[in-house]
Scaffold this active site. Structure first.
Site, PDB file in Angstrom:
ATOM      1  N   LYS A  13       0.726  -1.173   0.043  1.00 32.14           N
ATOM      2  CA  LYS A  13      -0.080  -0.176  -0.012  1.00 32.14           C
ATOM      3  C   LYS A  13       0.876   1.207  -0.084  1.00 32.14           C
ATOM      4  O   LYS A  13       0.609   2.080  -0.739  1.00 32.14           O
ATOM      5  CB  LYS A  13      -0.981  -0.039   1.168  1.00 32.14           C
ATOM      6  N   ARG A  88      -9.643   1.234   8.711  1.00 36.43           N
ATOM      7  CA  ARG A  88      -8.861  -0.140   8.867  1.00 36.43           C
ATOM      8  C   ARG A  88      -9.974  -0.867   9.442  1.00 36.43           C
ATOM      9  O   ARG A  88     -10.086  -2.186  10.190  1.00 36.43           O
ATOM     10  CB  ARG A  88      -7.750  -0.119   9.784  1.00 36.43           C
ATOM     11  N   ARG A 123      11.672  -6.032   4.144  1.00 37.49           N
ATOM     12  CA  ARG A 123      11.043  -4.385   4.193  1.00 37.49           C
ATOM     13  C   ARG A 123      11.915  -3.614   4.951  1.00 37.49           C
ATOM     14  O   ARG A 123      12.297  -3.981   5.843  1.00 37.49           O
ATOM     15  CB  ARG A 123       9.549  -4.516   4.476  1.00 37.49           C
ATOM     16  N   ARG A 156      11.314  -1.856  10.598  1.00 41.19           N
ATOM     17  CA  ARG A 156      10.231  -1.874  11.730  1.00 41.19           C
ATOM     18  C   ARG A 156      10.002  -2.775  12.584  1.00 41.19           C
ATOM     19  O   ARG A 156      10.144  -3.827  12.196  1.00 41.19           O
ATOM     20  CB  ARG A 156       9.062  -1.318  10.809  1.00 41.19           C
ATOM     21  N   ARG A 167      -0.497  -9.055  13.050  1.00 38.48           N
ATOM     22  CA  ARG A 167      -1.177  -8.083  12.269  1.00 38.48           C
ATOM     23  C   ARG A 167      -2.081  -8.665  11.293  1.00 38.48           C
ATOM     24  O   ARG A 167      -3.081  -7.954  10.574  1.00 38.48           O
ATOM     25  CB  ARG A 167      -0.060  -7.317  11.612  1.00 38.48           C
TER      26      ARG A 167
HETATM   27  P1  AMP Z   1       0.844   0.530   9.047  1.00 41.64           P
HETATM   28  O1  AMP Z   1       2.079   1.642   8.853  1.00 41.64           O
HETATM   29  O2  AMP Z   1      -0.210   1.200   8.117  1.00 41.64           O
HETATM   30  O3  AMP Z   1       1.182  -0.759   8.861  1.00 41.64           O
HETATM   31  O4  AMP Z   1       0.550   0.654  10.644  1.00 41.64           O
HETATM   32  C1  AMP Z   1       1.143   0.355  11.570  1.00 41.64           C
HETATM   33  C2  AMP Z   1       0.297   0.349  12.822  1.00 41.64           C
HETATM   34  O5  AMP Z   1      -0.329   1.547  13.102  1.00 41.64           O
HETATM   35  C3  AMP Z   1      -0.759  -0.670  12.715  1.00 41.64           C
HETATM   36  O6  AMP Z   1      -0.164  -2.126  12.857  1.00 41.64           O
HETATM   37  C4  AMP Z   1      -1.880  -0.221  13.897  1.00 41.64           C
HETATM   38  O7  AMP Z   1      -1.295  -0.449  15.043  1.00 41.64           O
HETATM   39  C5  AMP Z   1      -1.667   1.367  13.660  1.00 41.64           C
HETATM   40  N1  AMP Z   1      -2.702   1.971  12.540  1.00 41.64           N
HETATM   41  C6  AMP Z   1      -2.128   2.429  11.676  1.00 41.64           C
HETATM   42  N2  AMP Z   1      -3.300   2.871  10.864  1.00 41.64           N
HETATM   43  C7  AMP Z   1      -4.372   2.655  11.658  1.00 41.64           C
HETATM   44  C8  AMP Z   1      -6.013   2.426  11.456  1.00 41.64           C
HETATM   45  N3  AMP Z   1      -6.438   3.230  10.579  1.00 41.64           N
HETATM   46  N4  AMP Z   1      -6.671   2.039  12.742  1.00 41.64           N
HETATM   47  C9  AMP Z   1      -5.981   1.713  13.659  1.00 41.64           C
HETATM   48  N5  AMP Z   1      -4.559   1.522  13.806  1.00 41.64           N
HETATM   49  C10 AMP Z   1      -3.993   1.871  12.850  1.00 41.64           C
END
Ligand code: AMP
Length: 212
Positions: A13, A88, A123, A156, A167
Site C-alpha cells: 500500500k 481499517r 522490508r 520496523r 497483524r
Molecule cells: P501501517 O504502517 O499502516 O502498517 O500501520 C502500523 C500500525 O499503526 C498498525 O499495525 C496499527 O497498530 C496502527 N494503525 C495505522 N493505521 C491505523 C488505523 N487506521 N486504525 C488503527 N490502527 C492503525
C-alpha cells in the site's frame, strides 16, 4: 480524486500510494506514518498508540479518526488524496461517510498471507520520511539510504515474524470486512498485488481510470 488503498500489512500500500501520489499529484496520507511520527516526537498520541502498534493491534478508532480528520483539512488535500492504512475498521469507514468525505475509488491490493510473511522480512522504511523499500524487489539506489530524503533505512519493530502474524490476524478480522463494505457501495476494484511492483502499479492506474 479521493482514493482508499486496502490490503494486508506488507501488500504494498505504502509503495503504491507513493506511485499514485506522483502520477496524480495528490498527497498520500498514511495513518501508520503519522502514528510513528507521533511516537518519535513523544506526543501523548504517540504514547497512547505505542503498545497497540508494538503488539500488532489496531489503535482505538477515535484516535486515528482524529488525526486523519485533521490531516484531510489541510490545504494540500483540497484536490484529493490517497488514504494508505485508513480506514481499517467498519467504524472508521462510517466515520469517513459521516464526515461527508466522498470516496471515488477503493483499490484492494490482494496478496496471499504466505507471500506477506516472506515480503516483510525484506522490508525497510525511511526513518525520516517513511518511504518503503524492499531489499530485493524495490531496493534504494544506495544501500541503507532513502532515495527521496537521504534518511536512514531501518527495519520496523512490528515487522518481526510474530507481530506480522498478529497483524495479519487483525487484518482478516477487523479490516477485511471493508472489502464487502466498499463492494456494496460500488467503489471497489481488486488488483493482484503478487506481481512485480511496476505491473501492480500499472494495474492500479488502470483500475483508477476505469469506471467501477
Ligand atoms: P501501517 O504502517 O499502516 O502498517 O500501520 C502500523 C500500525 O499503526 C498498525 O499495525 C496499527 O497498530 C496502527 N494503525 C495505522 N493505521 C491505523 C488505523 N487506521 N486504525 C488503527 N490502527 C492503525
Amino acid at each position: 480524486m479521493k482514493i482508499i488503498l486496502l490490503g494486508a500489512p506488507g501488500a504494498g500500500k505504502g509503495t503504491q500510494a507513493e506511485v499514485i501520489s506522483q502520477k496524480l499529484n495528490i498527497p498520500s496520507l498514511s495513518t501508520g506514518n503519522m502514528l510513528r511520527e507521533a511516537q518519535k516526537k513523544g506526543t501523548p498520541l504517540g504514547q497512547q498508540a505505542k503498545s497497540y502498534m508494538e503488539s500488532g493491534q489496531l489503535v482505538p478508532d477515535e484516535l486515528v479518526i482524529g488525526i486523519i480528520k485533521e490531516r484531510m483539512a489541510q490545504p494540500d488535500c483540497a484536490g484529493g488524496f490517497i488514504l494508505d492504512g485508513f480506514p481499517r475498521t467498519v467504524a472508521q469507514a462510517e466515520a469517513l461517510d459521516q464526515m461527508g468525505v466522498a470516496i471515488d475509488r477503493v483499490i484492494e491490493i490482494d496478496v496471499p498471507d504466505e507471500a506477506i510473511v516472506t515480503r516483510m522480512s525484506g522490508r525497510r522504511v525511511c526513518e525520516g520520511c517513511g518511504a518503503s523499500y524492499h531489499m530485493t524487489h524495490n531496493p534504494p539506489a544506495a544501500e541503507g539510504v532513502c532515495d527521496k530524503c537521504d534518511g536512514k533505512l531501518v527495519t520496523r519493530k512490528d515487522d518481526d515474524p510474530k507481530t506480522v502474524q498478529q497483524r495479519l490476524e487483525t487484518y482478516h478480522r477487523q479490516t477485511q470486512p471493508l472489502v464487502d463494505y466498499y463492494q456494496k457501495a460500488g467503489k471497489l476494484r481488486t488488483i493482484d498485488g503478487n506481481q512485480p511492483l511496476e505491473e501492480a502499479s500499472a494495474a492500479i492506474l488502470r483500475a483508477l481510470e476505469a469506471s467501477v
